[in-house]
Design a protein around this motif. Structure first.
Motif, PDB file in Angstrom:
ATOM      1  N   PHE A 227       0.817  -1.204   0.000  1.00 36.71           N
ATOM      2  CA  PHE A 227       0.000   0.000   0.000  1.00 36.71           C
ATOM      3  C   PHE A 227       0.858   1.265   0.000  1.00 36.71           C
ATOM      4  CE2 PHE A 227      -2.996  -2.999   2.320  1.00 36.71           C
ATOM      5  CZ  PHE A 227      -3.667  -3.332   1.155  1.00 36.71           C
ATOM      6  N   ARG A 228       2.029   1.203   0.623  1.00 35.50           N
ATOM      7  CA  ARG A 228       2.930   2.355   0.594  1.00 35.50           C
ATOM      8  C   ARG A 228       3.453   2.597  -0.815  1.00 35.50           C
ATOM      9  NH1 ARG A 228       2.470   6.211   3.352  1.00 35.50           N
ATOM     10  NH2 ARG A 228       2.350   4.884   5.198  1.00 35.50           N
ATOM     11  N   ALA A 231       0.693   4.241  -2.728  1.00 37.51           N
ATOM     12  CA  ALA A 231       0.483   5.621  -2.295  1.00 37.51           C
ATOM     13  C   ALA A 231       1.564   6.543  -2.854  1.00 37.51           C
ATOM     14  CB  ALA A 231       0.479   5.689  -0.766  1.00 37.51           C
ATOM     15  N   GLU A 232       2.803   6.081  -2.839  1.00 34.87           N
ATOM     16  CA  GLU A 232       3.897   6.914  -3.359  1.00 34.87           C
ATOM     17  C   GLU A 232       3.793   7.110  -4.861  1.00 34.87           C
ATOM     18  OE1 GLU A 232       7.397   4.974  -1.943  1.00 34.87           O
ATOM     19  OE2 GLU A 232       7.194   5.791   0.103  1.00 34.87           O
ATOM     20  N   ALA A 233       3.098   6.182  -5.550  1.00 36.29           N
ATOM     21  CA  ALA A 233       2.861   6.333  -6.988  1.00 36.29           C
ATOM     22  C   ALA A 233       1.557   7.100  -7.251  1.00 36.29           C
ATOM     23  CB  ALA A 233       2.791   4.958  -7.654  1.00 36.29           C
ATOM     24  N   ASN A 234       0.940   7.614  -6.178  1.00 38.52           N
ATOM     25  CA  ASN A 234      -0.305   8.385  -6.268  1.00 38.52           C
ATOM     26  C   ASN A 234      -1.453   7.554  -6.855  1.00 38.52           C
ATOM     27  OD1 ASN A 234      -1.658  10.788  -5.667  1.00 38.52           O
ATOM     28  ND2 ASN A 234      -1.515  11.505  -7.788  1.00 38.52           N
ATOM     29  N   SER A 265       8.568  -2.859  -8.734  1.00 31.99           N
ATOM     30  CA  SER A 265       9.859  -2.323  -8.290  1.00 31.99           C
ATOM     31  C   SER A 265      10.015  -2.347  -6.791  1.00 31.99           C
ATOM     32  CB  SER A 265      10.030  -0.883  -8.805  1.00 31.99           C
ATOM     33  OG  SER A 265       8.994  -0.054  -8.280  1.00 31.99           O
ATOM     34  N   ASP A 266       8.891  -2.177  -6.040  1.00 31.80           N
ATOM     35  CA  ASP A 266       9.009  -2.063  -4.585  1.00 31.80           C
ATOM     36  C   ASP A 266       8.719  -3.353  -3.838  1.00 31.80           C
ATOM     37  OD1 ASP A 266       9.493   0.518  -5.185  1.00 31.80           O
ATOM     38  OD2 ASP A 266       7.937   1.392  -3.910  1.00 31.80           O
TER      39      ASP A 266
END
Length: 267
Positions: A227-228, A231-234, A265-266
């Motif tokens: 989820f982070r 969120a960082e990818a909007n 990637s994450d």
């Protein structure tokens, strides 16, 4: 910290699950499970699904009652395999996987290390639609009526999520193949029209992302990581579904590719 929402907790609940590979090839499995529970007078408090499992949250004092009802509903006491009574078996896709030549010792050796593999695959499905019904009466049999209607149209349901009810009403969202949405909506409307105050909406174009890995069972923080990254990818998450080895989320159709890149990637 968020400044919104509220937290509710309770221990008077149990989870009842039906598991089977045939869920991928038969419509109506969810409907038959919900009908069996309803006929036992058990109310469903929450629903979550995966491709081989449907799980219900019920009050703990009726958990055994629900368990036996589902067992009888699928005729599990009989040796012969029987599909759901209102289902239509879908055409199975041929397997292109070559037979394994690994020895039993090699297989066991690989299994011993599988828990170290937190995430093994990120999939993007761009061929689904979502249907949502709000203000469903929180009573036994409501979801059985709904998904029996869907099954009569031979529509395969993928994700189902029912949230905990508030003030006597629940909300259910589910996804179906986009090619079936026009066949499914009239069936759903007919059922929903019987429920005073119920509201039907749908989104024809959604994207579904699935993160799979057997290590999800034994590693905390996988959901946080997933989820982070989104969120960082909007990317906004519209729907969440989980199982022991899989996290699935629904996002807007124009954010699916962005979400897949972020997760690949994450995670």
């Amino acid at each position: 910290d968020l400044g919104a929402g509220s937290v509710h907790s309770g221990t008077n609940v149990s989870k009842v699950s039906a598991v089977g590979d045939g869920m991928r090839s038969h419509s109506g499995v969810a409907a038959q499970m919900f009908r069996a529970v309803a006929q036992a007078g058990v109310n469903i408090e929450m629903i979550t699904t995966s491709d081989i499992k449907i799980s219900l949250l019920v009050k703990r004092d009726v958990a055994e009652q629900a368990l036996h009802a589902v067992h009888r509903g699928f005729h599990l006491e009989q040796a012969a395999d029987r599909g759901p009574s209102i289902s239509v078996s879908q055409t199975a896709q041929p397997s292109h996987t070559a037979p394994s030549t690994a020895t039993p010792a090699e297989v066991v050796g690989r299994l011993a290390n599988m828990e170290d593999l937190v995430v093994s695959e990120v999939e993007l499905d761009e061929r689904q639609s979502r249907i949502t019904i709000r203000n469903i009466p929180d009573q036994p049999g409501m979801c059985a009526d709904l998904f029996e209607a869907v099954a009569t149209g031979d529509v395969m349901v993928d994700m189902i999520v029912q949230n905990v009810s508030h003030e006597g009403h629940a909300e259910v969202s589910f996804t179906v193949p986009r090619q079936d949405i026009d066949r499914c909506l009239p069936l759903v409307r007919e059922v929903v029209s019987q429920w005073e105050g119920a509201q039907l909406s749908h989104d024809r174009t959604i994207d579904k992302l699935t993160v799979t890995g057997i290590g999800l069972r034994s590693h905390t923080g996988v959901g946080d990581m997933m989820f982070r990254a989104l969120a960082e990818a909007n990317v906004n998450v519209q729907m969440i579904n989980t199982s022991e080895v899989r996290f699935a989320v629904v996002v807007a159709a124009d954010q699916g590719q962005t979400a897949r890149r972020a997760l690949t990637s994450d995670c």
